[in-house]
Structures are given as structure tokens and as C-alpha cells.
Design an enzyme around this catalytic site. Structure first.
Site, PDB file in Angstrom:
ATOM      1  N   GLN A 147      -7.795  -4.340   9.567  1.00  0.00           N
ATOM      2  CA  GLN A 147      -6.679  -4.015  10.454  1.00  0.00           C
ATOM      3  C   GLN A 147      -6.987  -2.831  11.353  1.00  0.00           C
ATOM      4  OE1 GLN A 147      -2.482  -4.540   9.023  1.00  0.00           O
ATOM      5  NE2 GLN A 147      -3.472  -4.593   7.032  1.00  0.00           N
ATOM      6  N   ASP A 189      -3.498   7.825   4.480  1.00  0.00           N
ATOM      7  CA  ASP A 189      -3.024   6.472   4.756  1.00  0.00           C
ATOM      8  C   ASP A 189      -3.744   5.947   5.996  1.00  0.00           C
ATOM      9  OD1 ASP A 189      -1.499   4.216   4.599  1.00  0.00           O
ATOM     10  OD2 ASP A 189       0.269   5.094   5.550  1.00  0.00           O
ATOM     11  N   GLU A 190      -3.876   4.640   6.129  1.00  0.00           N
ATOM     12  CA  GLU A 190      -4.503   4.030   7.316  1.00  0.00           C
ATOM     13  C   GLU A 190      -5.851   4.672   7.628  1.00  0.00           C
ATOM     14  OE1 GLU A 190      -3.089   1.451   8.589  1.00  0.00           O
ATOM     15  OE2 GLU A 190      -0.923   1.706   8.813  1.00  0.00           O
ATOM     16  N   ARG A 210       1.822 -10.814  10.207  1.00  0.00           N
ATOM     17  CA  ARG A 210       3.177 -10.273  10.374  1.00  0.00           C
ATOM     18  C   ARG A 210       4.229 -11.278   9.899  1.00  0.00           C
ATOM     19  NH1 ARG A 210       1.978  -5.922   9.498  1.00  0.00           N
ATOM     20  NH2 ARG A 210      -0.042  -6.899   9.167  1.00  0.00           N
ATOM     21  N   LYS A 242       0.810  -1.218   0.000  1.00  0.00           N
ATOM     22  CA  LYS A 242       0.000   0.000   0.000  1.00  0.00           C
ATOM     23  C   LYS A 242       0.844   1.270   0.000  1.00  0.00           C
ATOM     24  CE  LYS A 242      -0.437   0.399   4.829  1.00  0.00           C
ATOM     25  NZ  LYS A 242      -0.340   1.644   5.541  1.00  0.00           N
ATOM     26  N   THR A 243       1.969   1.254   0.705  1.00  0.00           N
ATOM     27  CA  THR A 243       2.799   2.460   0.729  1.00  0.00           C
ATOM     28  C   THR A 243       3.367   2.730  -0.652  1.00  0.00           C
ATOM     29  OG1 THR A 243       3.389   1.900   2.984  1.00  0.00           O
ATOM     30  CG2 THR A 243       4.649   3.645   1.951  1.00  0.00           C
TER      31      THR A 243
END
Length: 722
Positions: free
Chosen positions: A252, A221-222, A609, A35-36
Site C-alpha cells: 500500500q 504506523d504506515e 476498499r 492494524k490500528t
DNA sequence: AGGATTGAGTTTTTT
DNA sequence: ACTCAATCCT
């Protein structure tokens, strides 16, 4: 122009998001889906292909780390990097607006940020001054209540109080008084930064128009972590014509407990009807089995936007599940597996142990210590939260803004200079009666006869120190000023005396504070803030970036952290420990409905993770708050399909075996138990032995484990005295 | 002012 | 059980 490098390495979904026409987009970005990369490539695309100048771009993140990451990636993509753009956290951006437009925001030019600690102190003060019973109105709860209202955009005047609801009425009264004092001292808390910035834009159409016109592209973002005010802020800035590109993952969302509204994702689709949703579901991080487990667990949540991670990678190994006897055995097993991984050529830092709450790190740390493995615990106190740094910062703040009562309270008698509680109480009374700041009251009290000459003298001495520092700072470099403060305030002398021979010396931290200042002076200042003084920029930096946690320089070790702080990170080997009902999911989340879903998302975050190997453990018994708790395996374990799991120890114990063991017991226990008949034993692959028998001290029960070399006593209990 | 004692709380954390 | 803060004592 050749822009192929911007999209070469992207998959079709990523490419769709990056190259889309200007408009509103919701990018549902699963864990590890890049995503980044999409976010930064999108900015580059807007700039290079659609000719959007960078100063028209606003990119908002939640943490400073994410903002820094975005800036550094942009540097690699664009000739000018992020120059001209506004990249920052919500708080950073809002704070910048307040600094640039302090008059419109009705703030003093040198307004300061009130951190959570100062905020609690101030509320305690208010509770005391209003003569409220602090058991009926616990300050902590009031802080929570006030912040909640601010996060939702509510001022005291807009809170509905039902007839006869004394309780809420009093809370509103505290909120009001708290606001008055903040305003008098030129202080804003974290929630206030956002709320005030939002209100300022609302009330100043010209200002709003300016920014709406400027920021034609807003990227967030987020997005699942935004609260009400943050979303409102984005909507306001975007106005009618701004293009909003938000990236997030409803699966998330793990910060609902501090005001984040996952619902904002659905709301976004509602508020911007022309929004296109793009799903990034290809995962580049984990093996197939790990993703299958994650997908299976999260599928138990209702009301998702829907998303299913997949990978081109192989299935990988199964997920190990270890049933530990207790937390010591759990830690022992985990550390054993870490050692094995290291033997196979992996670095300790490739391994991460993730837990639900910080207390769980202890058992793990003890085993790491005895295995002599290097490790790093995340979380804990940050640089600017340290007592001595806060003391020094208080002087700095007072120099910058005399009316900062929070700073005054802290600095006035640190180090001690004979200004006691009585003097301060007089001062506070005067300040309150005359609606003055403490500093103003201290100046005024000199001409009153309510204090002894000695007290006045001491107080005067303090005022003189601050004035002296201020008078001499002209022309000083920032670090020179800091050093000057440490000397004039006597803080350095004070902490030198106190920290003689201490391992983690406070004086060293103060020296570090000075060197932070010298490094700070050489950083790049955005165009808008060229005029701002170095000092005010530093104060903002210190308030909005609490700095790294545990510095533990250069220690590359096993990584220990909570599931929350693991978000956004990845590790080849992940150990998820303590998967017991009541621990994870936490007991509290089981009480309140709704909260369970967030716990499940936390599990999803934890599982995703892992890159190569995921190991899950739980303990049948665990010592917590002094008592032994017997837990059952977490429901999240059951939600993972059995075929993905490799169970290490069958949970069914066999009783009634009679066995002898007589080798390798540690010295002091061997005299006791060697050669005793084990009358009551549990065997799973021979790892744990529960022993019940008679020794010199009576009837005892002992639990042993073999780590391959020797027997360890995990626990023992005396059943009956001899 | 500073050390000793009592008492309350005990998920998660950034800004 | 253990920590941290508030209060009590010298």
C-alpha cells in the site's frame, strides 16, 4: 490483573504481535487486517502487562486523523487513555521538539511554519532577486528539488556539484539563499521541521540522551510511507536500547512520488537484525472474490515482502465490469447502480466512486446532480488554506513574530492601504542589502530618503496596526484577539464589502475562524507544553493541521474521491472508474519504469476498499483536455482472473444493422432524428446506439443511451454540413 | 486598484 | 476544454 479484554477479540497473528516480548518488530499488516487495533492493543499491553509507563511511549502516524483515531481508541482501552504519551504525526512530534528546544535548534522562540504556498512565493522571490531566468529555473521545480534534498537529509553544503555543472550550481545557490531568508524570518518549511529536529538531536548529545532514555517504546504506523529523514529520526531516537514496533504494508505504498521509501521496510530488517516479522493476513473487510482480485493484481509486482489476504467470509458476488461508451455513459451507469443500491435500502454514503485524478469527478458529479442524489467530494481546499483565512493568519503571525517576511508580504497591503509595488520593492531592496527582515527594513526606511512621504505614511500606518494589536492583546482571550485583528486590520470590513450576497461568504469563514479560536482554548494541552502560550499553540495547530476539506455540513451522500484519499477507508459499494491505459495506470507512470508498480499498488488499495460489491468501469472514449481520447482497458483489469469478473457489456460491436427507433427522444433532438434510419449502429445489450444519418443540418453521428426511461444523447458530431 | 486578457499547464497530497 | 496565475490595460 485481568488483561484478557485486550486480546479477547484478536486472531492468533494479531495476538502474537500484541503480546510479543519487548523487542523490535515489523508487522506486515494487509488492508483491513486490523492494524490500528493491533497498534493500540500493543500499547495497552506494554503498559498493563510489561508495566511500561505511558510517558515512555512514542507513537507516530502520518496524518492527524490517524493520530486522533489512535488517541480515541486508547481512551477506550486504558484508564488514563493516552495521557503522558507522545502521540502525533512525524511533523507534529518534530515540531514539538523544536518548540521545546528552540534555542538548541537555533530558532527564534516564535518561529513559524512556512506552508507550501508561502514556500513557493519565497522561492519565486529568490529567483527574481538572483535575476535568474524563471523559464530555465521554474520556481515550482526548484521547490521540488529543495524539498527532495531536505527529505533526503541534504543541506546545500552536502550536495555534490560536478565540475562545470552550472545548472546544479545555480540550484544550490537558490537553496542557500532560500535557507538564509527562512532563517532570518524565523520560518521553517515542512521538510525543515523534520530535518532540523533530527539535526538538533544529533548535535546535542545531552538532549538526545534524554529522549532516548525516555522513549523506550517507539511505535510507527504506515511505516511504508516514511522518507529518509523520518526513518533516521526514528533510528536516532531509538538508539541502542529503544524498542521499535513498526506497522506497515509495502503493497500500500502509494506516496513514493513525494519521497516515501518503501525500501525502508527492507532497510528496517537490515538495520535491526533481531527483528521479528509478523504478518496480519486475515481480512475482516471484504468478500472472498474481492480479496482474490486484489491478491491477483498485486502478485504482478516483483520484490514484495509477500503477503496473501484471506477471509472467513463467503466469496460474495462477482466483480462487475462495465465497458462504457464514454465518460458520460460511464457516469450514467455508475449512478444507475447507486440508485439501485439505494432502492435496496442502502444509504448513499455506503457508495463510493474512486478515480485516479480529480478531473474525473466532474462527469460523475453532473450525473449525480441530475439524479438529485446527495454527494460529497473529498479533497479541495482546506479551511486554513482559504485566502481570507491566510490573510487573517498573516496578521496573527506578525503579531507573534515581527520578522516573518512571508506574513509581512501578505498582510502589508491586504486590504489595500496604498502600499504598492514600488514601495515594496524599495523595502525588499533595503532588506536584502542590509540583511534585515521586511519589518526591520520598514522601521529603518523611515529615516532614509528613498520613499515619498506618502508611501512612508502608508507603511507607518501598517506598522502601527500591528503594534496596536500587540499592545492591546494582553489579557485577551484568544477569540477576542482574533476578533480584534479582524477589526483593526479592516479585513472584516474588506471582505464584507466584497462578498455581498455570495453563497460561500468569506466573512462567514472569518467568523468561523474566530469561533475556531474559542473552541481551541478549551482543549487539553500536554504536560510538556503547559507553559506555551495559547497563541503559539494555535499557530502550530493551524500550520500542521490544515483542517477539513470541503465542510459541506451534514451532507451524507455518495462519496467521491481519488484513490489516494481513499486509503484507509472502506465502503460497502465501491466503483472504480476510468480504468484505461494512460489514465490508470497514468500515462506518466508508463514513461518512467518503476512507477508502474506504485500504480498497481494504487489499484490494490482501490480494490481493497470494497466490502461487498466492487464495480469497475472504463470508457472506450473520453474527452480530456479538449480532445477525444480512445483508451484501451487498463492492464489491471486483465490482471484480475476472468472467473471473478462479470462483464456487463460485450465489447464487440455489430455493425451494419438497420433499425428504427422513434420513441422517447428528448424534444430538441427528436425533430431531427426521429424516424431516421440508423445506418450504422452498435448494440451491446441495447444500451448504446451509435447513429449515423442525414438530418436537416447535414450528415451527423449521434450516440444515444437508454437509461430505462428515455433516450439520452451522449454525444454527437457533424460529419458533413448540409 | 481592479477588471480584462493572455498564457501555461494538465496524477496523486500531507504535513 | 478549462483552470489559474501573471500581465496588461484603464
Amino acid at each position: 490483573m485481568d488483561v484478557s479484554h485486550l486480546i479477547d477479540a484478536l486472531n492468533p497473528a494479531q495476538r502474537e504481535a500484541v503480546c510479543a516480548e519487548r523487542g523490535n518488530y515489523l508487522v506486515l499488516a494487509g488492508a483491513g487486517s486490523g492494524k490500528t487495533r493491533v497498534l493500540t492493543s500493543r500499547i495497552a499491553w506494554l503498559n498493563q502487562v510489561f508495566d511500561v509507563p505511558l510517558y515512555r511511549v512514542l507513537a507516530v502516524t502520518f496524518t492527524n486523523k490517524a493520530a486522533a483515531e489512535m488517541r480515541s481508541r486508547l481512551t477506550a482501552l486504558l484508564p488514563d487513555g493516552s495521557r503522558g504519551m507522545w502521540v502525533g504525526t512525524f511533523h507534529g512530534i518534530a515540531h514539538r521538539l523544536l518548540r521545546l528546544h528552540w534555542q538548541e535548534a537555533n530558532l527564534p522562540e516564535a518561529f513559524q511554519v512556512l506552508d507550501s504556498d508561502d514556500q513557493l512565493r519565497l522561492v519565486k522571490r529568490v529567483v527574481k532577486d538572483l535575476q535568474l531566468d524563471d523559464t530555465r529555473f521554474p520556481p515550482k521545480q526548484l521547490v521540488w528539488w529543495i524539498n527532495n534534498h531536505k527529505d533526503a537529509g541534504r543541506r546545500p553544503s552536502s550536495i555534490q556539484v560536478a565540475m562545470g555543472d552550472q545548472f546544479t550550481r545555480v540550484q544550490v545557490q537558490v537553496y542557500e539563499e532560500y535557507e538564509i531568508r527562512c532563517q532570518r524570518s524565523g520560518l521553517v518549511d515542512f521538510a525543515e521541521i523534520l530535518l532540523r529536529a533530527h539535526e538538533t538531536l544529533l548535535k546535542q548529545p545531552a538532549l538526545l540522551g534524554h529522549y532516548q532514555q525516555r522513549f523506550s517504546e517507539i511505535l510507527v504506523d504506515e511505516f511504508q510511507d516514511t522518507n529518509n529523514v523520518q526513518f533516521a529520526f526514528i533510528r536516532l531516537l531509538a538508539g541502542e536500547h529503544g524498542c521499535v514496533f513498526v506497522v506497515g504494508d509495502d503493497d500500500q505504498s502509494i506516496y513514493g512520488w513525494r519521497g516515501a521509501q518503501v525500501e525502508n521496510m527492507q532497510k528496517f530488517l537490515r538495520d535491526y537484525p533481531n527483528t521479528q516479522t509478523i504478518r496480519l493476513e486475515q481480512n475482516y473487510r471484504s468478500t472472498g472474490n474481492i480479496l482474490a482480485a486484489a491478491n491477483a493484481v498485486i502478485a504482478h509486482n516483483p520484490e514484495r515482502l509477500g503477503k496473501k489476504l484471506w477471509t472467513e467470509d463467503s466469496d460474495g458476488s462477482l466483480i462487475d465490469l462495465y465497458t462504457a461508451f464514454n465518460e458520460v455513459d460511464e457516469a450514467r451507469y455508475v449512478i444507475g447502480k447507486i440508485q439501485a443500491a439505494i432502492q435496496n435500502g442502502n444509504s448513499p454514503s455506503d457508495c463510493a466512486v474512486l478515480y485516479r485524478n480529480n478531473a474525473q469527478s466532474r462527469a460523475i458529479e453532473e450525473q449525480l446532480l441530475s439524479a438529485a442524489l446527495p454527494y460529497r467530494v473529498y479533497g479541495g481546499q482546506r479551511f486554513f488554506e482559504r485566502m481570507e483565512i491566510r490573510d487573517a493568519m498573516a496578521y496573527l503571525r506578525l503579531v507573534s513574530n515581527r520578522n516573518d517576511d512571508a506574513a509581512f508580504e501578505r498582510a502589508v497591503n491586504t486590504p489595500t492601504r496604498g502600499i504598492g509595488d514600488k514601495t515594496l520593492d524599495e523595502l525588499r531592496r533595503l532588506a536584502r542589502d542590509s540583511a534585515l527582515s521586511l519589518w526591520q527594513a520598514a522601521e529603518m526606511i523611515q529615516s532614509q530618503d528613498c520613499l515619498s512621504a506618502r508611501a512612508k505614511n502608508a507603511l507607518n500606518g501598517f506598522l502601527a496596526i500591528i503594534r496596536h494589536i500587540d499592545a492591546h492583546r494582553e489579557g485577551m482571550e484568544l477569540y477576542e484577539l482574533f476578533d480584534f485583528i479582524l477589526i483593526q486590520s479592516q479585513l472584516r470590513a474588506h471582505y464584507t464589502k466584497e462578498s455581498k450576497g455570495e453563497l460561500d461568504s468569506r466573512v462567514d469563514n472569518l467568523d468561523e475562524w474566530v469561533s475556531v479560536a474559542s473552541r481551541f482554548a478549551r482543549r487539553i494541552v500536554p504536560d510538556e507544553e503547559q507553559d506555551a502560550s495559547e497563541l503559539s499553540l494555535f499557530l502550530a495547530y493551524a500550520a500542521l493541521e490544515a483542517g477539513e476539506g470541503q465542510v459541506q455540513e451534514g451532507v451524507e451522500g455518495v462519496q467521491l474521491m481519488t484513490l489516494h484519499s481513499a486509503k484507509g477507508l472502506e465502503f460497502p459499494f465501491v466503483f472504480l472508474v476510468g480504468l484505461e491505459e494512460g489514465l490508470f495506470p497514468s500515462a506518466r507512470s508508463l514513461d518512467e519504469s518503476n512507477r508502474l508498480e506504485e500504480e498497481r499498488r494504487l489499484a490494490y488499495v482501490g480494490i481493497t476498499r470494497a466490502r461487498e460489491k466492487l464495480t469497475i468501469t472504463y470508457a472506450e472514449s473520453r474527452r480530456m483536455h479538449g480532445t477525444e481520447l480512445y483508451g484501451t482497458p487498463s492492464r489491471f483489469i486483465r490482471e484480475i482472473p476472468e472467473k471473478l469478473i462479470h462483464t456487463i457489456r460485450a465489447k464487440t460491436p455489430s455493425y451494419g444493422n438497420s433499425n428504427r427507433f422513434n420513441s422517447g427522444l428528448s424534444e430538441n433532438t427528436s425533430a431531427f432524428y426521429m424516424g431516421q434510419t440508423v445506418s450504422h449502429a452498435t448494440f451491446g445489450e441495447g444500451v448504446i446506439i451509435q447513429f449515423e444519418g442525414s438530418g436537416a443540418h447535414g450528415r451527423v453521428q449521434v450516440n444515444f443511451a437508454c437509461d430505462g426511461y428515455k433516450w439520452l444523447v451522449l454525444a454527437y458530431a457533424k460529419l458533413q454540413a448540409a
